[in-house]
Design a protein around this motif. Structure first.
Motif, PDB file in Angstrom:
ATOM      1  N   VAL A  55       5.234 -22.863 -10.103  1.00  0.00           N
ATOM      2  CA  VAL A  55       6.542 -22.449  -9.605  1.00  0.00           C
ATOM      3  C   VAL A  55       6.315 -21.593  -8.368  1.00  0.00           C
ATOM      4  N   LEU A  56       7.076 -21.873  -7.310  1.00  0.00           N
ATOM      5  CA  LEU A  56       6.893 -21.202  -6.023  1.00  0.00           C
ATOM      6  C   LEU A  56       8.117 -20.367  -5.677  1.00  0.00           C
ATOM      7  N   PRO A  57       8.120 -19.088  -6.069  1.00  0.00           N
ATOM      8  CA  PRO A  57       9.225 -18.218  -5.667  1.00  0.00           C
ATOM      9  C   PRO A  57       9.153 -17.890  -4.180  1.00  0.00           C
ATOM     10  N   GLY A  58      10.318 -17.585  -3.614  1.00  0.00           N
ATOM     11  CA  GLY A  58      10.373 -16.987  -2.290  1.00  0.00           C
ATOM     12  C   GLY A  58      10.486 -15.481  -2.440  1.00  0.00           C
ATOM     13  N   PRO A  59      10.941 -14.771  -1.412  1.00  0.00           N
ATOM     14  CA  PRO A  59      11.125 -13.321  -1.532  1.00  0.00           C
ATOM     15  C   PRO A  59      12.014 -12.997  -2.731  1.00  0.00           C
ATOM     16  N   THR A  60      11.519 -12.160  -3.610  1.00  0.00           N
ATOM     17  CA  THR A  60      12.182 -11.882  -4.878  1.00  0.00           C
ATOM     18  C   THR A  60      12.207 -10.370  -5.115  1.00  0.00           C
ATOM     19  N   ARG A  61      13.277  -9.890  -5.730  1.00  0.00           N
ATOM     20  CA  ARG A  61      13.390  -8.462  -6.032  1.00  0.00           C
ATOM     21  C   ARG A  61      12.505  -8.102  -7.217  1.00  0.00           C
ATOM     22  N   SER A  62      11.230  -8.267  -7.024  1.00  0.00           N
ATOM     23  CA  SER A  62      10.242  -7.905  -8.037  1.00  0.00           C
ATOM     24  C   SER A  62       9.796  -6.468  -7.794  1.00  0.00           C
ATOM     25  N   GLU A  87      15.991  -4.994   3.241  1.00  0.00           N
ATOM     26  CA  GLU A  87      15.793  -6.350   2.745  1.00  0.00           C
ATOM     27  C   GLU A  87      16.179  -7.372   3.809  1.00  0.00           C
ATOM     28  N   GLN A  88      17.319  -7.141   4.455  1.00  0.00           N
ATOM     29  CA  GLN A  88      17.754  -8.055   5.504  1.00  0.00           C
ATOM     30  C   GLN A  88      16.803  -8.045   6.699  1.00  0.00           C
ATOM     31  N   GLU A  89      16.243  -6.878   7.012  1.00  0.00           N
ATOM     32  CA  GLU A  89      15.285  -6.790   8.108  1.00  0.00           C
ATOM     33  C   GLU A  89      14.008  -7.550   7.758  1.00  0.00           C
ATOM     34  N   PHE A  90      13.569  -7.452   6.515  1.00  0.00           N
ATOM     35  CA  PHE A  90      12.408  -8.214   6.060  1.00  0.00           C
ATOM     36  C   PHE A  90      12.643  -9.703   6.261  1.00  0.00           C
ATOM     37  N   LEU A  91      13.794 -10.179   5.836  1.00  0.00           N
ATOM     38  CA  LEU A  91      14.094 -11.598   5.979  1.00  0.00           C
ATOM     39  C   LEU A  91      14.184 -11.999   7.447  1.00  0.00           C
ATOM     40  N   ARG A  92      14.813 -11.160   8.249  1.00  0.00           N
ATOM     41  CA  ARG A  92      14.994 -11.493   9.667  1.00  0.00           C
ATOM     42  C   ARG A  92      13.666 -11.621  10.384  1.00  0.00           C
ATOM     43  N   THR A  93      12.728 -10.727  10.078  1.00  0.00           N
ATOM     44  CA  THR A  93      11.464 -10.700  10.818  1.00  0.00           C
ATOM     45  C   THR A  93      10.369 -11.562  10.194  1.00  0.00           C
ATOM     46  N   LEU A  94      10.362 -11.676   8.858  1.00  0.00           N
ATOM     47  CA  LEU A  94       9.256 -12.349   8.186  1.00  0.00           C
ATOM     48  C   LEU A  94       9.632 -13.658   7.506  1.00  0.00           C
ATOM     49  N   PRO A 117      12.707 -15.754   8.337  1.00  0.00           N
ATOM     50  CA  PRO A 117      13.988 -16.085   8.984  1.00  0.00           C
ATOM     51  C   PRO A 117      14.546 -17.444   8.590  1.00  0.00           C
ATOM     52  N   THR A 118      13.759 -18.291   7.953  1.00  0.00           N
ATOM     53  CA  THR A 118      14.240 -19.624   7.585  1.00  0.00           C
ATOM     54  C   THR A 118      14.956 -19.638   6.237  1.00  0.00           C
ATOM     55  N   THR A 119      15.124 -18.479   5.613  1.00  0.00           N
ATOM     56  CA  THR A 119      15.830 -18.442   4.330  1.00  0.00           C
ATOM     57  C   THR A 119      17.214 -19.086   4.454  1.00  0.00           C
ATOM     58  N   LEU A 120      17.573 -19.848   3.448  1.00  0.00           N
ATOM     59  CA  LEU A 120      18.898 -20.490   3.444  1.00  0.00           C
ATOM     60  C   LEU A 120      19.905 -19.725   2.608  1.00  0.00           C
ATOM     61  N   ILE A 121      19.420 -18.864   1.709  1.00  0.00           N
ATOM     62  CA  ILE A 121      20.364 -18.095   0.901  1.00  0.00           C
ATOM     63  C   ILE A 121      20.631 -16.717   1.497  1.00  0.00           C
ATOM     64  N   GLY A 122      19.815 -16.300   2.456  1.00  0.00           N
ATOM     65  CA  GLY A 122      20.064 -15.057   3.165  1.00  0.00           C
ATOM     66  C   GLY A 122      19.931 -13.803   2.324  1.00  0.00           C
ATOM     67  N   ARG A 123      19.137 -13.860   1.272  1.00  0.00           N
ATOM     68  CA  ARG A 123      18.933 -12.712   0.389  1.00  0.00           C
ATOM     69  C   ARG A 123      17.659 -12.919  -0.414  1.00  0.00           C
ATOM     70  N   PHE A 124      17.213 -11.862  -1.065  1.00  0.00           N
ATOM     71  CA  PHE A 124      16.118 -12.006  -2.017  1.00  0.00           C
ATOM     72  C   PHE A 124      16.659 -12.665  -3.289  1.00  0.00           C
ATOM     73  N   ALA A 125      15.825 -13.420  -3.954  1.00  0.00           N
ATOM     74  CA  ALA A 125      16.197 -13.964  -5.260  1.00  0.00           C
ATOM     75  C   ALA A 125      16.079 -12.863  -6.310  1.00  0.00           C
ATOM     76  N   ALA A 126      16.861 -12.999  -7.365  1.00  0.00           N
ATOM     77  CA  ALA A 126      16.698 -12.134  -8.531  1.00  0.00           C
ATOM     78  C   ALA A 126      15.576 -12.696  -9.394  1.00  0.00           C
ATOM     79  N   THR A 127      14.906 -11.836 -10.147  1.00  0.00           N
ATOM     80  CA  THR A 127      13.779 -12.293 -10.953  1.00  0.00           C
ATOM     81  C   THR A 127      14.201 -13.341 -11.983  1.00  0.00           C
ATOM     82  N   ASP A 128      15.407 -13.211 -12.531  1.00  0.00           N
ATOM     83  CA  ASP A 128      15.815 -14.185 -13.542  1.00  0.00           C
ATOM     84  C   ASP A 128      16.100 -15.552 -12.936  1.00  0.00           C
ATOM     85  N   GLU A 129      16.417 -15.606 -11.644  1.00  0.00           N
ATOM     86  CA  GLU A 129      16.609 -16.907 -11.001  1.00  0.00           C
ATOM     87  C   GLU A 129      15.292 -17.684 -10.962  1.00  0.00           C
ATOM     88  N   VAL A 130      14.196 -16.979 -10.756  1.00  0.00           N
ATOM     89  CA  VAL A 130      12.881 -17.610 -10.788  1.00  0.00           C
ATOM     90  C   VAL A 130      12.493 -17.928 -12.226  1.00  0.00           C
TER      91      VAL A 130
END
Length: 269
Positions: free
Chosen positions: A187-194, A216-223, A225-238
């Motif tokens: 399973v390949l999580p993306g940025p997650t609120r772990s 969190e938004q700055e992390f996504l913007r700089t590192l 930027p191709t995220t489609l959900i525009g947020r970190f995933a929650a751990t339970d989503e993974v």
């Protein structure tokens, strides 16, 4: 879809926090669950919380450092049998990348330490439990990798290498147990609120005088930027994907890299 794992025994490594802790859905589905962490205090706390959440469930814990062969041996001695193995334990060193000198400065200890924990922990446990799963004709092994396995991050190059290695191990093991009733997936999580990434974001927020949400938004913007959900995933989503991969319903899914990356990786395969 109702996932029923009654009568199955599940091991979740690195499960006192983060994605591993959120994989408590295995207990909700009826599996007996063994929690793992490095310290007895954290293991005991996680077991208490899960028992309170799932009264009557069979939930226990084993404290062991799975980055070492000795720790893995002690773990399997305490829990010799399992139907489900979730190789979740792992860590990362998040660095502020400025240039090639930052990569050149990564010491051998970081490379080797990450490989021992992120990769060899899963290798050691899988080679023990897979033989038993094959003998029984049913089993599920899931490696919790990362989108960094296919989208190698320059700021965490050593981490990315270990996550790519996990994909090779999981695919190779799936090939080895083909046709036995045992499946092996990653399973390949993306940025997650772990715990790890959450702590990093909190420190960045404090250092820059902004809110954690803004960090969190700055992390996504700089590192990322191709995220489609525009947020970190929650751990339970993974964790939901992990639980599915461990189910009877996922019997035709094996040798796969299942992405829960929020669309960060820009290819469709």
């Amino acid at each position: 879809m109702k996932i029923d794992l009654t009568g199955r025994a599940a091991i979740i490594t690195g499960s006192t926090a983060g994605i591993g802790r959120a994989t408590e859905g295995l207990a909700r589905a009826g599996a007996a669950v063994i929690v793992n962490g490095r310290t007895q205090a954290r293991v005991d706390a996680a077991v208490r919380e899960m028992r309170a959440a799932f009264p009557g469930s069979d939930i226990s814990g084993i404290a062991a450092d799975l980055s070492t062969a000795e720790g893995a041996s002690a773990f399997v001695a305490a829990a010799p049998e399992a139907d489900i193995l979730v190789n979740n334990v792992g860590t990362a060193f998040l660095r502020d990348y400025q240039g090639i000198d930052d990569i050149a400065a990564i010491p051998d200890a970081d490379w080797l330490g990450l490989f021992q924990l992120n990769v060899m922990s899963g290798v050691r446990l899988s080679r023990h439990y897979l033989t038993r799963m094959v003998a029984s004709g049913w089993g599920r092994v899931v490696f919790v990798s990362s989108e960094s396995a296919v989208n190698t991050p320059k700021e965490m190059l050593d981490y990315g290498v270990t996550k790519t290695a996990q994909l090779a191990v999981s695919r190779g093991l799936a090939e080895a147990v083909a046709g036995t009733g045992v499946t092996v997936n990653a399973v390949l999580p993306g940025p997650t609120r772990s715990e790890i990434l959450g702590d990093y974001v909190a420190k960045q927020a404090k250092a820059n005088g902004i809110t954690p949400g803004q960090a969190e938004q700055e992390f996504l913007r700089t590192l990322r930027p191709t995220t489609l959900i525009g947020r970190f995933a929650a751990t339970d989503e993974v964790a939901n994907m992990i639980v599915y991969a461990c189910s009877d319903q996922a019997s035709a899914t094996t040798g796969a890299a299942l992405r829960v990356d929020g669309g960060v990786v820009r290819f469709v395969a």
